[in-house]
Design an enzyme around this catalytic site. Structure first.
Site, mmCIF file in Angstrom:
data_model
loop_
_atom_site.group_PDB
_atom_site.id
_atom_site.type_symbol
_atom_site.label_atom_id
_atom_site.label_comp_id
_atom_site.label_asym_id
_atom_site.label_seq_id
_atom_site.Cartn_x
_atom_site.Cartn_y
_atom_site.Cartn_z
ATOM 1 C CG ASN A 172 -2.004 -0.800 0.957
ATOM 2 O OD1 ASN A 172 -2.413 -0.928 0.292
ATOM 3 N ND2 ASN A 172 -2.153 -2.334 1.832
ATOM 4 C CD GLU A 173 4.883 1.562 -3.034
ATOM 5 O OE1 GLU A 173 5.318 1.895 -1.867
ATOM 6 O OE2 GLU A 173 5.595 0.890 -3.269
ATOM 7 N N PRO A 174 2.221 5.575 -0.435
ATOM 8 C CG PRO A 174 3.910 6.912 -0.700
ATOM 9 C CD PRO A 174 3.079 5.112 -0.969
#
Ligand code: F6R
Length: 643
Positions: A172-174
């Site tokens: 879950n990236e930025p």
């Protein structure tokens, strides 16, 4: 530092957590990641056993990456030695690259089988890892089904996490939503750079992945996040002390009621209670704490030491230090002198000088020195200026390259050297060997492990580059030692554990040289890197030799690897360099041609090694200057270690 928690990671009740008003997530800090990993494994094992005794299934959310490896090793050990059974365990892995064949050595399927599943008794049908082979148009339905399976299994009892430098959990990236569920995502550039090492180049790292969502992770009844090493320190601080922020998805864990971050001292080092503990609690004012506080105050106020006033101390949380020392005048002078005494142009000691306040002893005048270099180039990158001075000042300097460094040579470079040798040699037996190496390189598929002859060739290339550099610094060839420690020789990024054979090789050299000074790469906390293993080999060898009479004259100096420098308060010896010496160091680094330009293991920093080294040495010099000390072009820093 003593571990805060001796008997388990649940020690401090969640909700009544009181370490620091700055912190928003419960965390525990350990001196060693090995001990922390054992305790996490024990917590998992306790849940499995508890569930089994009630005839229930235990649902685990699992992570890959370097952080959980040791936890898995401990679980395997518990299975083999204590009979811990995984028959009642159902697992869901966080993520998988997309597209990705499960057979690939880069897949998280392969990782989990290697590191856990192949060694325990979990029924195969109870293992779930996102599938990196499903067609694009089916991903959505596939992800929905993954979520449903977790729900049907009864929800996650325990979720194990690592944290990426972007603050990702899972992938879950930025920008990920706090309520997100399992889905396909695009990987952040930083995440891809971090993975570039194991993929042998960023261009081989997939751009996408399938990951459980933040919401999925947060649905777990218990969450434990692991972070080891200095490179996680900044993101750990932001996650624990910052505001909840979509740009740092791990901050979403702040409102999970049962989350613990398990950290080692390096990963925790930027938390306020470690970085500036005087802001959190009463501290005992001793060195290096005093030095650290004064440097911190100078940095904060952008003042030199001798300009700090009573008011500065009082208004910035250092009133207790001032009270203890009486006045800023005395304190400033004491600290200024201490820093001044770390600076020396005589790293091997200055003959015939008063050495009361010098970092090194004046005698013997001509010292025997061993510089241990984990890879064939760390010596010149990390301490080239000091190395050069030691030789110029007449000491007997030995260089010991601990590993062959062969995996960092590209196929194109290896081919170039083999073909030159081939063109040059008369026909004969050697020719066959070179031909074989050339064929192997040409036949080799992308990312395949090098066959032995190619590894040997690559190791020799690095050897010859190193000798060119040591000759440039006027070291006789017979003082250059290539240890080729066996733990390194897997041909892959993952290395074997350190063995007695490695230690014997290091011990033999120390016993032969009987050094007065040993320099080693002091990357103390990076738990899996080659530098840490090489340092352990030096520590273990020196401890095993400690009773030998020559060892009582042997001092150990630690330099830092290519990545970051000692903090000012940690420095015991600062060796300045003139602009000319900076250029000589640069030239020595240039001899390592295969590690220039398109270097295979770039890591997180895209600058070339010589640029990194120069920037770092200039930065240290600038910091000394800002504190009010002399103005040098560059400084190399060392910490003396009591082994
Ligand atoms: C792994 C995963 C990632 C890693 C993170 C840290 O399944 O989803 O979030 O946990 O990138 O990786 P390491 O532990 O290698 O530093």
């Amino acid at each position: 530092m003593k571990d805060q928690v001796m008997d388990g990671i649940r020690h401090v009740k969640v909700g009544t957590y009181e370490y620091s008003r700055f912190e928003k997530i419960h965390n525990v800090v350990f001196e060693k990641s090995s001990k922390a990993s054992y305790l996490v494994a024990k917590e998992i094992a306790d849940i499995i056993r508890d569930k089994a005794s009630k005839g229930e299934k235990c649902v685990l959310g699992l992570a890959t990456g370097s952080s959980p490896i040791r936890v898995y090793e401990e679980l395997i050990k518990m299975h083999k030695e204590e009979g811990l059974s995984f028959k009642n365990v159902i697992t869901f892995n966080l993520d998988e690259y997309y597209p990705m064949n499960p057979e690939s050595i880069h897949s998280y399927h392969y990782f989990m089988n290697e590191h856990l599943f192949n060694h325990i008794d979990i029924p195969k049908e109870q293992i779930h890892i996102p599938d990196g082979t499903i067609p694009q148009e089916e991903i959505h339905a596939y992800c929905k089904a993954y979520e449903e399976k977790i729900e049907q299994a009864g929800g996650l009892d325990f979720q194990l996490l690592g944290i990426g430098r972007t603050g990702h959990i899972g992938f879950n990236e930025p920008g990920s939503h706090f309520n997100s569920i399992t889905r396909s995502i695009t990987l952040d550039q930083l995440t891809r750079e971090d993975a570039a090492g194991s993929f042998l180049g960023i261009e081989n790292v997939p751009k996408k992945a399938i990951t459980m969502g933040v919401g999925t992770v947060k649905s777990a009844k218990r969450i434990v996040l692991l972070a080891w090493g200095h490179k996680k320190a900044e993101i750990v601080k932001k996650t624990i002390e910052g505001e909840e922020d979509a740009h740092i998805p791990a901050t979403y864990l702040q409102d999970h009621p049962n989350t613990t971050f398990v950290l080692d001292t390096e990963a925790a080092s930027m938390l306020t209670r470690f970085e500036s503990p005087w802001l959190v609690d009463a501290v005992e004012w001793r060195n290096p704490m005093i030095k650290r506080a004064v440097v911190w105050l100078c940095d904060k106020l952008e003042k030199s030491i001798l300009r700090l006033t009573d008011k500065d101390y009082n208004e910035n949380g250092l009133a207790s230090l001032l009270a203890e020392k009486g006045s800023s005048y005395e304190l400033n002078i004491e600290m200024f002198n201490q820093l001044q005494h770390t600076i020396t142009g005589w790293p091997g000691g200055k003959p015939n000088a008063d050495d009361t306040n010098r970092p090194e002893r004046k005698s013997p005048e001509r010292k025997r020195v061993i510089i241990f270099s984990p890879h064939p180039d760390d010596d010149v990158i990390s301490m080239g200026g000091t190395f050069d001075r030691l030789v110029a000042q007449g000491h007997e300097v030995h260089i010991a390259y601990q590993t062959s460094g062969n995996i960092a040579v590209s196929n194109a470079d290896a081919l170039k050297f083999a073909e030159v040798a081939m063109d040059f040699l008369p026909e004969g037996k050697e020719l066959e060997k070179i031909q074989k190496a050339i064929q192997s390189i040409n036949k080799k598929k992308e990312n395949e492990i090098d066959p032995v002859e190619v590894r040997e060739l690559k190791g020799l290339i690095r050897k010859r580059e190193s000798i060119a550099a040591t000759r440039y610094f006027n070291v006789p060839d017979d003082q250059v030692h290539f240890l080729n420690l066996p733990f390194y020789e897997t041909g892959a990024v993952k290395k074997n554990p350190l063995g007695q054979k490695d230690i014997e090789i290091v011990k033999d050299l120390i016993a032969k040289v009987r050094p007065h000074q040993v320099y080693a790469a002091g990357d103390l906390a990076d738990p899996h890197g080659t530098h840490k293993v090489c340092l352990d080999a030096v520590f273990k060898s020196m401890r095993e030799l400690k009773s030998e009479p020559f060892m009582k004259d042997c001092w150990l100096w630690l330099y830092r690897g290519a990545w970051h420098e000692w903090e000012i308060h940690e420095i015991d010896m600062a060796v300045p360099m003139s602009p000319d010496q900076v250029l000589r160091k640069r030239k020595a680094i240039f001899f390592h041609q295969t590690q220039k330009d398109g270097v295979l293991f770039q890591g997180e920093d895209l600058r070339e090694f010589w640029v990194r080294a120069e920037d770092r040495n200039k930065k240290t010099a600038a910091h000394y200057r800002k504190l009010g000390l002399a103005d040098y072009a560059a400084i190399e820093a060392f910490k003396r270690f009591d082994y």
